[in-house]
Motif scaffolding. Structure first.
Motif, short mmCIF file in Angstrom:
data_model
loop_
_atom_site.label_atom_id
_atom_site.label_comp_id
_atom_site.label_asym_id
_atom_site.label_seq_id
_atom_site.Cartn_x
_atom_site.Cartn_y
_atom_site.Cartn_z
N ASP A 87 0.82 -1.21 0.00
CA ASP A 87 0.00 0.00 0.00
C ASP A 87 0.85 1.26 0.00
N LEU A 88 1.74 1.36 -0.99
CA LEU A 88 2.59 2.54 -1.11
C LEU A 88 1.81 3.76 -1.58
N SER A 90 -1.23 6.43 -2.54
CA SER A 90 -2.40 6.91 -1.81
C SER A 90 -2.90 8.20 -2.43
N ARG A 95 -0.96 10.83 3.77
CA ARG A 95 -0.69 9.40 3.94
C ARG A 95 0.44 8.95 3.01
N ARG A 98 3.65 9.79 4.58
CA ARG A 98 4.01 8.82 5.63
C ARG A 98 4.52 7.52 5.02
N ASN A 99 3.93 7.13 3.89
CA ASN A 99 4.37 5.90 3.22
C ASN A 99 5.80 6.04 2.68
N ARG A 102 8.00 5.61 5.58
CA ARG A 102 8.09 4.17 5.89
C ARG A 102 9.06 3.49 4.92
N SER A 123 -1.47 -1.70 -4.56
CA SER A 123 -2.23 -1.39 -3.35
C SER A 123 -3.62 -2.04 -3.37
#
Length: 635
Positions: A87-88, A90, A95, A98-99, A102, A123
Motif C-alpha cells: 500500500d505505497l 495513496s 498518507r 508517511r508511506n 516508511r 495497493s
C-alpha cells in the motif's frame, strides 16, 4: 497496455539460450515453517543459492539485519529480495508522505541486509490511486529515493489489487514512471490466476524485469485472495503451465534468480527441511521441463527417467501375528508360496505376473499385528540410471545390506517412507535370491498381475508425493478427486506412466483427523488384475478368502443408477462386487477384509477404456471395512 486498444497477434518470443541452469535458485522464507533460524538452515541444506526475506520473519527474529546478513553469508545464501512493502500509493497526500517515510526506513534495513531489491505490491487499500499518471508519479518518487541509495523497487500486481490487478497493469505503471530504479516483479500465480498471457512478456525489456517468483496452484473456483494465501503449490504439483511461463520470462533475457514464493497452509506447519527439499526438487523438475520444451539436449538437470514396464514385486512388512493372517489371505486369493529368501525371513508368493513378498525383518509397523506396504519393485529399462536420476532430484539412494551372492538392488525412499526399488526381473535378477519351496505357482483364482497399489499419504506430504513420483519416476499425475468418507473428506490422486504399466493411487484425509477415527488408519492395498472378476470371486470364496461383505443397499442403488444385465447384478449381490463406469468403460472390483489392521487385497477388472480407480465406491468400501473390524473386535 491498459490504456491501449486491441492487441495485434502474439509476438514471436525471442529465443533464450539456456533453460534456467545459469540462474540462481532462491526461496522465500514464507514458504517454510519455523523460526528464521530454521528456515535458513533448511534452505541452505536443500542447496538453494539465496532467499527472499519475508518481513514478518525478520521482525520476529532476534537477529539484527546485519546479523541476519552475516548468518546468510555463513550458510552461503544471498539475500535476493526484501518483501513485501504494501500500500505505497495513496490519494491522500499526507498518507503518501508517511508511506515514503516508511519506505525510507525499509531502505535502511535493506542496506544492512545487503540486498538491493524490495518488492512493492500493488495497493489494496481504499485510498489506492486509480489515475495511471498519478500512480506512476508516486512510484517514481519512491524509486528516486531508492535509487539514491543504490537500491531498486520491483513492482508486482496482486491479483486482487484495487486498481492494478494484472501484470500488464503493473507494466503500464512502470513504463509511465520511467525510472531506472523501478521495474517489474513477475509472479506466476498473479499472472496465471488472472488468465494472463506470458507471450506478452516479450514487450518488456530485460532490464525492466527485476525479479521472478514462481508458484503453482490447483485449478479452483474461489476468491483469488484465498486461493493465493492458502493453496499455492510448488512447480509440478498444480495445474499451471509453468514451463511455458518460465520460457516466456527467460526469452526476454531475464538474468535474475528463479525464486519460489508459495503460501500454503501445509508448508507453514511441516518440517522445513523436507519442504525445502521438495521446493528444490520442483525447481529442478521445472528446469528439466523447460529444456524438453525447447528441445535443448545436454542441458537436463538429471538423467532422463528410464521407461518403467511394470511391477516386479510388492513387499508387505509383517510380524508373527500379521504374517500368518496375510499369508492365509494370499492363499485364499490364489497365490502360492513359491520361494524363501536365502538369508532373510522373506517369503515370495506368486500368481500369474503378480509377486508379493512377506518380509518379517522390516520393523515399520508401530504395533504388534500390523501389516504395511514396505516397498515396491518397479521394472526399469535401466535401474542404475533410475537411481542416478533419483539422487539428482534429491531422493538419496538408501543404503542396503545384502549377502555376497544376492542381487544388488538400488532403492530410494518415497515421501511416505515406502522404499522404491528399481529392478530387472530375470533368471539372474532378484528372484535368484529366493530358494524354491517346491510349490510352483498355478492358475490360482485367475489373477494375472498388478493393476495398481493404493497408498494413504501422511497429511503433510500428499502434494510432495505427487511431485516425487512425477519428477523421479516420470509418472504423470492424474486429476485430483475428493469424496465424503465415513470419517471425513478424502482427497485422491493417481500417478501413472503413459502405458499404464505402473499406477499408484495416492490418498489423504483432506483435513487432519481428530482423535476419533475408528476406521482403518492409513489404509493401503494391493490391486491385482483379472480378466473375469466374477470367476475370481467364485474361486476365492471357495478357497476361503476373507472377502468383504457389501450391503444389499449398494446393489439396489446400482440397479437404480445403471441398466446392468441381470446376471451381472446378481453376481454383484452374491459376491459383494463394487462397480463403476464412465464414458470410456466399466470397472469391477472384489475386496478382502482388512489384514493386519491396515492392508487389504483387491481384484479388479477393467472393461473398455476405464481409467479410474473406483473412487465413487470408496465410501461404501470404507464403511464395510469399519463394520467388519468392529464385528471382529467385539466378536
Amino acid at each position: 497496455m491498459s490504456d491501449e486498444g486491441p492487441r495485434p497477434p502474439h509476438p514471436t518470443l525471442r529465443a533464450g539460450r539456456d533453460p534456467g541452469q545459469g540462474h540462481r535458485r532462491s526461496i522465500a522464507t514464507v514458504c517454510l515453517s519455523g523460526t528464521l533460524e530454521d528456515k535458513l538452515a533448511a534452505a541452505a541444506a536443500a542447496g538453494f543459492d539465496g532467499i527472499e526475506v519475508f518481513e514478518p520473519d525478520l521482525v520476529a527474529s532476534p537477529w539484527s539485519p546485519r546479523e541476519l546478513a552475516a548468518r546468510c553469508a555463513d550458510l552461503g545464501l544471498s539475500i535476493d529480495l526484501y518483501q513485501p512493502f504494501r500500500d505505497l500509493d495513496s490519494t491522500d497526500p499526507a498518507r503518501f508522505a508517511r508511506n515514503l517515510r516508511r519506505a525510507e526506513k525499509k531502505f535502511a534495513v535493506m542496506e544492512q541486509l545487503g540486498t538491493t531489491t524490495v518488492l512493492v505490491c500493488s495497493s489494496v487499500a481504499a485510498d489506492a490511486v486509480a489515475d495511471p499518471d498519478q500512480l506512476a508519479g508516486q512510484l517514481a518518487a519512491a524509486a528516486e529515493r531508492a535509487g539514491e541509495r543504490g537500491l531498486r523497487i520491483a513492482y508486482e500486481a496482486l491479483a486482487w489489487g484495487r486498481h492494478v490487478s494484472t501484470w500488464d497493469g503493473s507494466w503500464d505503471a512502470v513504463r509511465r514512471a520511467d525510472s531506472p530504479a523501478l521495474g517489474l516483479c513477475l509472479d506466476s500465480f498473479h499472472v496465471l490466476s488472472r488468465g494472463g498471457d506470458p507471450a506478452w512478456f516479450a514487450d518488456v525489456p530485460a532490464d525492466k524485469l527485476f525479479f521472478l517468483q514462481l508458484a503453482d496452484a490447483p485449478q479452483l473456483q474461489m476468491d483469488v485472495l484465498q486461493w493465493s494465501r492458502h493453496h499455492r503449490l510448488f512447480p509440478g504439483q498444480g495445474a499451471f503451465d509453468l514451463a511455458a511461463f518460465l520460457d516466456a520470462v527467460l526469452a526476454t533475457g531475464y538474468a535474475g534468480p528463479l525464486s519460489l514464493e508459495v503460501f500454503n497452509d501445509v508448508y507453514r506447519q511441516s518440517d522445513p527441511a523436507r519442504t525445502a527439499v521438495d521446493g528444490m526438487r520442483s525447481l529442478l523438475w521445472l528446469q528439466e521441463q523447460l529444456a524438453a520444451r525447447r528441445g535443448e539436449a545436454g542441458l537436463e538437470v538429471a538423467p532422463p527417467a528410464p521407461a518403467l514396464s511394470g511391477w516386479s514385486f510388492t513387499e508387505l512388512a509383517v510380524d508373527g501375528v500379521s504374517g500368518p493372517e496375510v499369508a492365509a489371505a494370499l492363499a485364499g486369493m490364489g497365490f502360492t508360496h513359491t520361494g524363501q529368501h536365502r538369508s532373510k525371513p522373506v517369503q515370495l508368493w506368486e500368481q500369474g505376473e503378480a509377486r508379493v513378498l512377506l518380509n518379517a525383518s522390516v520393523v515399520r509397523p508401530a504395533a504388534t499385528g500390523v501389516a504395511a506396504v514396505a516397498a515396491v519393485g518397479l521394472e526399469s529399462a535401466d535401474p542404475q540410471q533410475s537411481a542416478q536420476r533419483a539422487e539428482c532430484l534429491k531422493a538419496p539412494v538408501l543404503p542396503r545390506t545384502r549377502g555376497a551372492t544376492e542381487a544388488d538392488l538400488a532403492a530410494v525412499a518415497a515421501p511416505d517412507g515406502t522404499q522404491v526399488f528399481f529392478t530387472r526381473t530375470g533368471p539372474d535378477g532378484w528372484p535368484a535370491d529366493f530358494l524354491p519351496t517346491g510349490s510352483p505357482a498355478g492358475p490360482g483364482t485367475g489373477l494375472t498381475g498388478v493393476d495398481h497399489v493404493g497408498l494413504t499419504q501422511p497429511f503433510d506430504s500428499f502434494d510432495e508425493a505427487a511431485l516425487f513420483y512425477r519428477a523421479v519416476l516420470g509418472l504423470e499425475p492424474q486429476s485430483v478427486a475428493e469424496f465424503a468418507a465415513p470419517f471425513g473428506l478424502v482427497r485422491t490422486r493417481a500417478v501413472a506412466d503413459p502405458a499404464r504399466a505402473v499406477r499408484l493411487a495416492l490418498s489423504v484425509s483432506a483435513l487432519r483427523l481428530g482423535t476419533w477415527s475408528p476406521g482403518v488408519p492409513d489404509p493401503q492395498y494391493l490391486a491385482f488384475t483379472t480378466e473375469d472378476v466374477v470367476a475370481t470371486a467364485r474361486a476365492a470364496r471357495a478357497a476361503g478368502a476373507p472377502l468383504l461383505d457389501i450391503p444389499g443397499n449398494y446393489a439396489d442403488d446400482l440397479d437404480a443408477r445403471y441398466d446392468l444385465p441381470a446376471e451381472l447384478l446378481a453376481a454383484v449381490r452374491e459376491h459383494g462386487l463394487l462397480y463403476d463406469e464412465d464414458e470410456h468403460g466399466r470397472w469391477l472390483q472384489l475386496v478382502t477384509r482388512v489384514l493386519g489392521d491396515r492392508v487389504f487385497l483387491v481384484a479388479v477388472q477393467r472393461l473398455g477404456g476405464y481409467d479410474g480407480y473406483g473412487a465413487a465406491d470408496a465410501p461404501v468400501r470404507m464403511a464395510a471395512h469399519r463394520r467388519s473390524r468392529a464385528v471382529a473386535t467385539t466378536g
